[in-house]
Enzyme design. Sequence first.
Site, short mmCIF file in Angstrom:
data_model
loop_
_atom_site.label_atom_id
_atom_site.label_comp_id
_atom_site.label_asym_id
_atom_site.label_seq_id
_atom_site.Cartn_x
_atom_site.Cartn_y
_atom_site.Cartn_z
N SER A 7 0.84 -1.20 0.00
CA SER A 7 0.00 0.00 0.00
C SER A 7 0.87 1.24 0.00
O SER A 7 1.66 1.47 0.93
CB SER A 7 -0.90 0.01 1.23
OG SER A 7 -1.46 1.30 1.36
N HIS A 30 -1.19 -1.17 -4.21
CA HIS A 30 -2.48 -0.83 -3.61
C HIS A 30 -2.53 0.68 -3.38
O HIS A 30 -1.66 1.25 -2.71
CB HIS A 30 -2.60 -1.58 -2.28
CG HIS A 30 -3.91 -1.42 -1.59
ND1 HIS A 30 -5.02 -2.16 -1.89
CD2 HIS A 30 -4.27 -0.59 -0.57
CE1 HIS A 30 -6.02 -1.82 -1.10
NE2 HIS A 30 -5.59 -0.86 -0.27
N ASP A 32 -4.70 3.74 -1.93
CA ASP A 32 -5.80 4.09 -1.03
C ASP A 32 -6.32 5.49 -1.34
O ASP A 32 -5.62 6.48 -1.11
CB ASP A 32 -5.33 4.04 0.43
CG ASP A 32 -5.14 2.61 0.92
OD1 ASP A 32 -6.06 1.79 0.74
OD2 ASP A 32 -4.06 2.31 1.47
N MET A 34 -8.89 8.30 -0.40
CA MET A 34 -9.73 8.71 0.74
C MET A 34 -10.22 10.14 0.53
O MET A 34 -9.44 10.99 0.09
CB MET A 34 -8.94 8.63 2.04
CG MET A 34 -8.31 7.28 2.31
SD MET A 34 -7.53 7.26 3.93
CE MET A 34 -6.69 5.68 3.88
N HIS A 63 -8.25 1.21 -4.02
CA HIS A 63 -9.19 0.99 -2.93
C HIS A 63 -9.87 2.32 -2.64
O HIS A 63 -9.26 3.21 -2.03
CB HIS A 63 -8.41 0.45 -1.71
CG HIS A 63 -9.23 0.28 -0.48
ND1 HIS A 63 -8.67 0.09 0.77
CD2 HIS A 63 -10.58 0.25 -0.29
CE1 HIS A 63 -9.64 -0.03 1.67
NE2 HIS A 63 -10.79 0.06 1.06
N MET A 65 -12.05 4.63 -0.73
CA MET A 65 -12.73 4.89 0.55
C MET A 65 -13.38 6.25 0.43
O MET A 65 -12.94 7.24 1.04
CB MET A 65 -11.72 4.82 1.70
CG MET A 65 -11.32 3.39 2.03
SD MET A 65 -9.80 3.30 2.98
CE MET A 65 -8.62 3.38 1.64
N MET A 134 -11.89 -5.72 5.29
CA MET A 134 -11.02 -4.82 6.05
C MET A 134 -10.70 -5.44 7.40
O MET A 134 -11.62 -5.89 8.12
CB MET A 134 -11.70 -3.46 6.26
CG MET A 134 -11.83 -2.60 5.02
SD MET A 134 -10.27 -2.23 4.20
CE MET A 134 -9.36 -1.33 5.46
N ASP A 172 -6.91 -6.35 4.25
CA ASP A 172 -6.23 -5.05 4.25
C ASP A 172 -6.32 -4.44 5.64
O ASP A 172 -7.41 -4.21 6.16
CB ASP A 172 -6.93 -4.15 3.21
CG ASP A 172 -6.29 -2.78 3.08
OD1 ASP A 172 -5.19 -2.57 3.63
OD2 ASP A 172 -6.90 -1.92 2.42
O1 5SP Z 1 -7.00 0.91 3.36
C1 5SP Z 1 -6.14 1.03 4.22
C2 5SP Z 1 -6.38 1.84 5.45
O2 5SP Z 1 -7.66 2.34 5.41
C3 5SP Z 1 -4.89 0.28 4.06
O3 5SP Z 1 -4.65 -0.09 2.72
C4 5SP Z 1 -3.64 0.73 4.76
O4 5SP Z 1 -2.81 1.49 3.94
C5 5SP Z 1 -2.88 -0.48 5.23
O5 5SP Z 1 -1.78 -0.09 5.97
P1 5SP Z 1 -1.10 -1.08 7.04
O6 5SP Z 1 -2.16 -1.42 8.06
O7 5SP Z 1 -0.67 -2.29 6.26
O8 5SP Z 1 0.02 -0.29 7.58
FE FE2 Z 2 -6.52 -0.07 1.49
#
Ligand code: 5SP
Ligand code: FE2
Length: 227
Positions: A7, A30, A32, A34, A63, A65, A134, A172
Amino acid sequence: MAQINPSILSADFARLADEAKAVGGADWLHVDVMDNHFVPNLTLGVPIVESLARATDTPLDCHLMIEDPDRWAPQYVEAGAGSVTFHVEAAAAPVRLAREIRAKGARASMALKPATPIEPYEDLLPELDMLLIMTVEPGFGGQAFLDIMLPKIRRTRELISKHGLELWLQVDGGVAESTIERCAEAGADVFVAGSAVYGAADPAAAVASLRARAEAATASAPWACGH
Ligand SMILES: O=C(CO)[C@@H](O)[C@H](O)COP(=O)(O)O
Ligand SMILES: [Fe+2]
């Protein structure tokens, strides 16, 4: 085969192209997204995904969010994402959205927050290429893995087997050397890891080590016999 998706939330955002290269052995990157509405954090959007897709050969696993994924998810496919995950809690029409993502040429994936059960969505599974469970509350990297998600991973794997689906099962949040085996044993086959990869001295070695642990655990897992 276990897939490891670092990620980039835990990477250096000023050096994203280099950070992508630092995990060259990864299956997917990955990303993220947001929006500070669906989750209390703000990261990046379509233009950065578009640039990153041009800068790396590793496919992007976006992903989302965000609120209103029905409107935004197709734009991430157009930006070059190979897989787009929307949250079922935010989607107005998840089946229509999954079909649109597939029709535009990407893998369609749906995510469940920790408190969202899988059972109401059993009939939707054939519409998806991946389901994301999640294992932390979405919004931030570096949180502790929620063990209480393991039964949900197990039940989801049973549903996938029951329907004979080729659906990938992603986890994740808090996935690391100390937790990845439990996820694999429970039935996950795609592993997102942020801090466990980008917080390591050698991110590429961290990817290889996580993969080895996941594959060893999968090999002895009952769900994977004949997989
Ligand atoms: O979607 C998410 C957080 O919302 C993840 O993708 C985090 O980026 C994962 O990070 P780690 O918990 O592996 O540090
Ligand atoms: Fe994520």
